[in-house]
Scaffold this motif. Structure first.
Motif, PDB file in Angstrom:
ATOM      1  N   THR A 112      -8.292   3.441   7.262  1.00  0.00           N
ATOM      2  CA  THR A 112      -7.291   4.439   6.904  1.00  0.00           C
ATOM      3  C   THR A 112      -7.424   4.769   5.423  1.00  0.00           C
ATOM      4  O   THR A 112      -8.104   4.055   4.676  1.00  0.00           O
ATOM      5  N   GLU A 113      -6.749   5.823   5.006  1.00  0.00           N
ATOM      6  CA  GLU A 113      -6.787   6.201   3.594  1.00  0.00           C
ATOM      7  C   GLU A 113      -6.166   5.121   2.715  1.00  0.00           C
ATOM      8  O   GLU A 113      -6.614   4.901   1.601  1.00  0.00           O
ATOM      9  N   SER A 114      -5.151   4.444   3.210  1.00  0.00           N
ATOM     10  CA  SER A 114      -4.536   3.390   2.399  1.00  0.00           C
ATOM     11  C   SER A 114      -5.503   2.220   2.206  1.00  0.00           C
ATOM     12  O   SER A 114      -5.485   1.563   1.163  1.00  0.00           O
ATOM     13  N   ARG A 138      -7.538   0.893  -1.646  1.00  0.00           N
ATOM     14  CA  ARG A 138      -7.570  -0.473  -2.173  1.00  0.00           C
ATOM     15  C   ARG A 138      -8.969  -0.905  -2.599  1.00  0.00           C
ATOM     16  O   ARG A 138      -9.147  -2.013  -3.093  1.00  0.00           O
ATOM     17  N   ASP A 191      -2.178   4.293  -5.787  1.00  0.00           N
ATOM     18  CA  ASP A 191      -1.324   4.987  -4.827  1.00  0.00           C
ATOM     19  C   ASP A 191      -1.885   6.396  -4.639  1.00  0.00           C
ATOM     20  O   ASP A 191      -1.653   7.285  -5.452  1.00  0.00           O
ATOM     21  N   HIS A 192      -2.627   6.569  -3.562  1.00  0.00           N
ATOM     22  CA  HIS A 192      -3.309   7.844  -3.342  1.00  0.00           C
ATOM     23  C   HIS A 192      -2.358   8.986  -3.015  1.00  0.00           C
ATOM     24  O   HIS A 192      -2.725  10.143  -3.120  1.00  0.00           O
ATOM     25  N   THR A 193      -1.128   8.666  -2.658  1.00  0.00           N
ATOM     26  CA  THR A 193      -0.184   9.723  -2.288  1.00  0.00           C
ATOM     27  C   THR A 193       0.354  10.469  -3.506  1.00  0.00           C
ATOM     28  O   THR A 193       0.916  11.549  -3.357  1.00  0.00           O
TER      29      THR A 193
END
Length: 152
Positions: free
Chosen positions: A33-35, A39, A2-4
């Protein structure tokens, strides 16, 4: 990953890693995207350790991200068709006309044609156009209105 929730140095490293991957993918005509980057195992390793980003990220993206693989395949097909690759052209030749058009559109091939969109008239010009359309037989009104850009 979870990059956030990353903070400090990890967040900065993830930002650098994701920027590199996203720009490399964009250069190849693929939107990421960043999400999606979060992954990828090689992106996680490069973010959480101080090791360099592995060049295997593109293979990982193809294997793990269906949206990446789909875009990459479309880009490859488009490149093959535009270059006149016999195998790709033979595959297309075997399709029905409807499927051929659908596949070409999915690959981003539009024949280089731009569709001209009529601009709707304004003010007095619009009133004159509407009056003209109303004088036509019912069967021709819709076509004339569309041609003049008077659609809803």
């Amino acid at each position: 990953m979870d990059h956030t929730t990353l903070t400090g140095r990890d967040a900065a490293r993830f930002e650098a890693v994701s920027t590199k991957i996203i720009s490399d993918a964009r250069r190849d005509g693929i939107a990421m995207t960043e999400s999606m980057v979060a992954r990828l195992p090689s992106a996680v390793v490069a973010t959480l350790t101080e090791s360099a980003l592995s060049e295997a990220w593109a293979k990982e993206a193809r294997d793990l991200l269906p949206e990446y693989a789909e875009q990459a395949e479309r880009n490859e097909l488009r490149a093959k068709l535009e270059s006149g690759d016999e195998e790709a052209l033979d595959q297309f030749a075997g399709l029905s006309p409807q499927r051929r058009i659908s596949a070409a559109r999915a690959a981003g091939l539009d024949g280089g044609r731009k569709v001209k969109t009529p601009t709707a008239p304004e003010g007095d010009e619009k009133v004159r156009a509407l009056r003209h359309v109303m004088t036509l037989p019912a069967s021709a009104r819709i076509a004339a209105a569309r041609k003049l850009g008077l659609t809803l």
